[in-house]
Design a protein around this motif. Structure first.
Motif, mmCIF file in Angstrom:
data_model
loop_
_atom_site.group_PDB
_atom_site.id
_atom_site.type_symbol
_atom_site.label_atom_id
_atom_site.label_comp_id
_atom_site.label_asym_id
_atom_site.label_seq_id
_atom_site.Cartn_x
_atom_site.Cartn_y
_atom_site.Cartn_z
ATOM 1 N N VAL A 230 -17.890 -13.191 27.140
ATOM 2 C CA VAL A 230 -17.012 -13.126 25.971
ATOM 3 C C VAL A 230 -17.396 -11.958 25.067
ATOM 4 C CG1 VAL A 230 -16.296 -14.334 23.874
ATOM 5 C CG2 VAL A 230 -16.437 -15.574 26.036
ATOM 6 N N THR A 231 -18.685 -11.804 24.791
ATOM 7 C CA THR A 231 -19.106 -10.698 23.925
ATOM 8 C C THR A 231 -18.832 -9.344 24.575
ATOM 9 O OG1 THR A 231 -21.368 -10.949 24.786
ATOM 10 C CG2 THR A 231 -20.848 -12.025 22.685
ATOM 11 N N SER A 232 -19.023 -9.267 25.890
ATOM 12 C CA SER A 232 -18.724 -8.011 26.578
ATOM 13 C C SER A 232 -17.225 -7.735 26.572
ATOM 14 C CB SER A 232 -19.238 -8.065 28.014
ATOM 15 O OG SER A 232 -18.898 -6.882 28.710
ATOM 16 N N LEU A 233 -16.434 -8.783 26.733
ATOM 17 C CA LEU A 233 -14.981 -8.621 26.690
ATOM 18 C C LEU A 233 -14.534 -8.114 25.322
ATOM 19 C CD1 LEU A 233 -12.124 -9.204 27.965
ATOM 20 C CD2 LEU A 233 -12.283 -11.434 26.847
ATOM 21 N N ILE A 234 -15.067 -8.720 24.274
ATOM 22 C CA ILE A 234 -14.693 -8.299 22.921
ATOM 23 C C ILE A 234 -15.119 -6.855 22.673
ATOM 24 C CG2 ILE A 234 -15.107 -8.716 20.470
ATOM 25 C CD1 ILE A 234 -15.444 -11.694 21.177
ATOM 26 N N GLY A 235 -16.359 -6.541 23.047
ATOM 27 C CA GLY A 235 -16.833 -5.173 22.855
ATOM 28 C C GLY A 235 -16.090 -4.172 23.717
ATOM 29 N N GLY A 236 -15.777 -4.570 24.961
ATOM 30 C CA GLY A 236 -15.087 -3.652 25.864
ATOM 31 C C GLY A 236 -13.669 -3.350 25.431
ATOM 32 N N LEU A 237 -12.950 -4.356 24.956
ATOM 33 C CA LEU A 237 -11.572 -4.136 24.523
ATOM 34 C C LEU A 237 -11.502 -3.465 23.153
ATOM 35 C CD1 LEU A 237 -9.744 -7.370 25.744
ATOM 36 C CD2 LEU A 237 -10.019 -5.174 26.888
ATOM 37 N N ASN A 238 -12.633 -3.425 22.444
ATOM 38 C CA ASN A 238 -12.697 -2.706 21.169
ATOM 39 C C ASN A 238 -13.444 -1.380 21.296
ATOM 40 O OD1 ASN A 238 -11.322 -4.469 19.326
ATOM 41 N ND2 ASN A 238 -13.033 -5.888 19.523
ATOM 42 N N MET A 239 -13.595 -0.894 22.506
ATOM 43 C CA MET A 239 -14.364 0.323 22.771
ATOM 44 C C MET A 239 -13.772 1.517 22.008
ATOM 45 S SD MET A 239 -15.051 1.900 26.548
ATOM 46 C CE MET A 239 -14.750 0.256 27.184
ATOM 47 N N PHE A 240 -14.609 2.167 21.209
ATOM 48 C CA PHE A 240 -14.108 3.285 20.405
ATOM 49 C C PHE A 240 -15.053 4.483 20.388
ATOM 50 C CE2 PHE A 240 -14.115 5.527 16.309
ATOM 51 C CZ PHE A 240 -12.836 6.057 16.319
ATOM 52 N N ASP A 241 -16.309 4.249 20.056
ATOM 53 C CA ASP A 241 -17.200 5.359 19.724
ATOM 54 C C ASP A 241 -17.436 6.317 20.889
ATOM 55 O OD1 ASP A 241 -18.533 3.379 21.077
ATOM 56 O OD2 ASP A 241 -19.960 2.943 19.475
ATOM 57 N N ILE A 242 -17.773 5.799 22.067
ATOM 58 C CA ILE A 242 -18.062 6.686 23.199
ATOM 59 C C ILE A 242 -16.815 7.454 23.648
ATOM 60 C CG2 ILE A 242 -18.847 6.791 25.595
ATOM 61 C CD1 ILE A 242 -21.069 6.303 23.588
ATOM 62 N N PRO A 243 -15.665 6.802 23.901
ATOM 63 C CA PRO A 243 -14.480 7.579 24.307
ATOM 64 C C PRO A 243 -14.052 8.614 23.267
ATOM 65 C CG PRO A 243 -14.150 5.250 24.750
ATOM 66 C CD PRO A 243 -15.399 5.353 23.938
ATOM 67 N N LYS A 244 -14.175 8.260 21.995
ATOM 68 C CA LYS A 244 -13.740 9.177 20.942
ATOM 69 C C LYS A 244 -14.695 10.350 20.792
ATOM 70 C CE LYS A 244 -11.319 10.524 17.353
ATOM 71 N NZ LYS A 244 -9.949 11.080 17.523
ATOM 72 N N LEU A 245 -15.980 10.081 20.786
ATOM 73 C CA LEU A 245 -16.958 11.132 20.525
ATOM 74 C C LEU A 245 -17.268 11.964 21.763
ATOM 75 C CD1 LEU A 245 -19.426 9.087 18.304
ATOM 76 C CD2 LEU A 245 -17.727 10.743 17.539
ATOM 77 N N ILE A 287 -7.377 -10.449 23.007
ATOM 78 C CA ILE A 287 -8.781 -10.858 23.088
ATOM 79 C C ILE A 287 -8.913 -12.371 22.946
ATOM 80 C CG2 ILE A 287 -11.009 -10.726 21.897
ATOM 81 C CD1 ILE A 287 -10.332 -7.798 21.252
ATOM 82 N N MET A 288 -8.137 -12.963 22.046
ATOM 83 C CA MET A 288 -8.186 -14.410 21.863
ATOM 84 C C MET A 288 -7.757 -15.137 23.138
ATOM 85 S SD MET A 288 -9.257 -15.490 18.877
ATOM 86 C CE MET A 288 -8.461 -17.077 18.681
ATOM 87 N N ILE A 289 -6.691 -14.658 23.767
ATOM 88 C CA ILE A 289 -6.199 -15.306 24.989
ATOM 89 C C ILE A 289 -7.223 -15.172 26.116
ATOM 90 C CG2 ILE A 289 -4.438 -15.187 26.789
ATOM 91 C CD1 ILE A 289 -2.439 -14.360 24.610
ATOM 92 N N CYS A 290 -7.754 -13.972 26.300
ATOM 93 C CA CYS A 290 -8.742 -13.754 27.366
ATOM 94 C C CYS A 290 -10.001 -14.578 27.124
ATOM 95 C CB CYS A 290 -9.094 -12.272 27.462
ATOM 96 S SG CYS A 290 -7.737 -11.215 28.017
ATOM 97 N N SER A 291 -10.436 -14.665 25.877
ATOM 98 C CA SER A 291 -11.623 -15.462 25.557
ATOM 99 C C SER A 291 -11.364 -16.937 25.823
ATOM 100 C CB SER A 291 -12.023 -15.245 24.094
ATOM 101 O OG SER A 291 -12.337 -13.894 23.840
ATOM 102 N N ALA A 292 -10.170 -17.407 25.461
ATOM 103 C CA ALA A 292 -9.827 -18.812 25.705
ATOM 104 C C ALA A 292 -9.820 -19.117 27.196
ATOM 105 C CB ALA A 292 -8.470 -19.128 25.083
ATOM 106 N N VAL A 293 -9.323 -18.178 28.001
ATOM 107 C CA VAL A 293 -9.319 -18.371 29.456
ATOM 108 C C VAL A 293 -10.747 -18.469 29.986
ATOM 109 C CG1 VAL A 293 -8.741 -17.281 31.662
ATOM 110 C CG2 VAL A 293 -7.077 -17.288 29.800
ATOM 111 N N LEU A 294 -11.629 -17.600 29.496
ATOM 112 C CA LEU A 294 -13.027 -17.647 29.933
ATOM 113 C C LEU A 294 -13.687 -18.956 29.521
ATOM 114 C CD1 LEU A 294 -14.223 -13.995 29.195
ATOM 115 C CD2 LEU A 294 -13.799 -15.036 31.422
ATOM 116 N N PHE A 295 -13.428 -19.398 28.298
ATOM 117 C CA PHE A 295 -13.989 -20.671 27.847
ATOM 118 C C PHE A 295 -13.483 -21.824 28.716
ATOM 119 C CE2 PHE A 295 -15.154 -18.600 23.815
ATOM 120 C CZ PHE A 295 -16.385 -19.197 23.593
ATOM 121 N N TYR A 296 -12.218 -21.753 29.101
ATOM 122 C CA TYR A 296 -11.658 -22.827 29.929
ATOM 123 C C TYR A 296 -12.271 -22.814 31.328
ATOM 124 C CZ TYR A 296 -8.304 -25.577 32.598
ATOM 125 O OH TYR A 296 -7.734 -26.503 33.431
ATOM 126 N N LEU A 297 -12.395 -21.642 31.920
ATOM 127 C CA LEU A 297 -12.909 -21.547 33.282
ATOM 128 C C LEU A 297 -14.385 -21.927 33.369
ATOM 129 C CD1 LEU A 297 -11.207 -18.230 34.479
ATOM 130 C CD2 LEU A 297 -10.553 -20.581 35.046
#
Length: 323
Positions: A230-245, A287-297
């Motif tokens: 879940v934390t990796s999913l949240i961080g991955g879908l919010n990826m900003f600094d490396i692609p931008k810089l 992100i909420m939907i994907c996290s909910a799916v992971l929690f369910y699985l």
């Protein structure tokens, strides 16, 4: 009704007093921006100059425009692709290192040094790493070009940063390199929380290392795996600094993630704050939907309370060892 005794000191109020700075900071710098972002997603707020803000006749117009925009669709694909390419090897390597460091049969010496070295990329700032890798693959002179030329792999200097595939691969590798050590430490902490008697019993019954890992270790760190996913999913879908810089989202938007898209909408000349807010809300829902799916699985099913998974895993290990 009990009366307060004379001279009695009530300490409860001090807890509220000490928590006030956090509450005030949260209200001003987190809750208010979130609520304001939700609001402007339904408005016509655009432009650098201040002007009256109006709610649109079609409140979902900004969302429709963002979802239908090819740039947002491409950014979403880039985000998912880069996250998958870096997370899959990241979790596999982290699991392998976890099994290595927690195996008592090997009794590796100097584990602390290895763990620090593997975790170290995570404490380096993203800006530093992005600039470092940009210099490593720059054109026409760079360490990557010099090494490949000296080995005869290429005959002339190559501009790596104009290739979409190579640039995506570098960004994914940077994310992988930065975070596999962190993931490893989280998984190690989960394994160390398992009752050692379970491993002892499995070893006595003749279970192999592979059986112990897959039938005892993994089932008992399901919660830790869920946290990691879940934390990796949240961080991955919010990826900003490396692609931008690293390459400003290029070449040709190949590394433009959804966060970079949102930034460009709001602050890169267009000042379309309403569309940026709408895109932010869309990503929040995804992100909420994907996290909910992971929690369910990965949820704890009936009868899978603490200790039950250990018992089931131990029985499997015994069966495997008896074969």
């Amino acid at each position: 009704m009990k009366k307060k005794k004379s001279g009695e000191v009530r300490y409860a109020k001090y807890g509220y007093i000490f928590s006030l700075p956090f509450v005030i900071a949260y209200l001003l710098f987190q809750l208010y921006p979130i609520c304001y972002t939700i609001f402007i997603g339904f408005t016509d707020l655009q432009g650098a100059a201040p002007k009256p803000v109006h709610i649109l006749d079609n409140p979902f117009q900004n969302f429709q425009q963002v979802l239908s925009a090819p740039t947002f669709q491409g950014a979403l694909k880039n985000t998912v692709l880069i996250w998958l390419v870096n997370f899959v090897p990241q979790i596999l390597l982290a699991l392998l290192l976890t099994a290595w460091f927690t195996d008592r049969r090997w009794n590796i010496k100097g584990q602390g040094i290895y763990k620090v070295l593997l975790y170290m990329p995570n404490i380096i700032t993203a800006a530093t790493i992005a600039i470092l890798f940009n210099a490593m693959f720059s054109y026409p002179t760079s360490p990557a070009n010099d090494i490949l030329l000296s080995l005869g792999v290429i005959k002339e200097a190559k501009n790596f940063l104009i290739s979409k595939g190579i640039t995506r691969g570098i960004v994914a590798f940077i994310q992988f390199w930065m975070w596999y050590g962190y993931t490893m430490l989280i998984l190690i902490s989960g394994v160390l929380g398992i009752n050692p008697e379970i491993f002892d019993a499995a070893e006595v019954d003749g279970a192999s290392k592979v059986q112990i890992f897959f039938q005892i270790t993994l089932p008992n760190i399901k919660t830790i795996l869920l946290f990691t996913l879940v934390t990796s999913l949240i961080g991955g879908l919010n990826m900003f600094d490396i692609p931008k810089l690293f390459n400003l989202g290029g070449p040709d938007n190949a590394t433009t993630t959804t966060s970079v898209f949102i930034y460009n909408q709001a602050f890169s000349g267009s000042f379309m704050y309403n569309r940026a807010a709408a895109a932010s809300m869309i990503m929040f829902v995804i992100i909420m939907i994907c996290s909910a799916v992971l929690f369910y699985l990965l949820r704890e099913k009936d009868g899978d309370g603490y200790g039950t998974a250990e018992v089931k895993a131990l029985k499997k290990a015994k069966k495997g060892g008896a074969r």
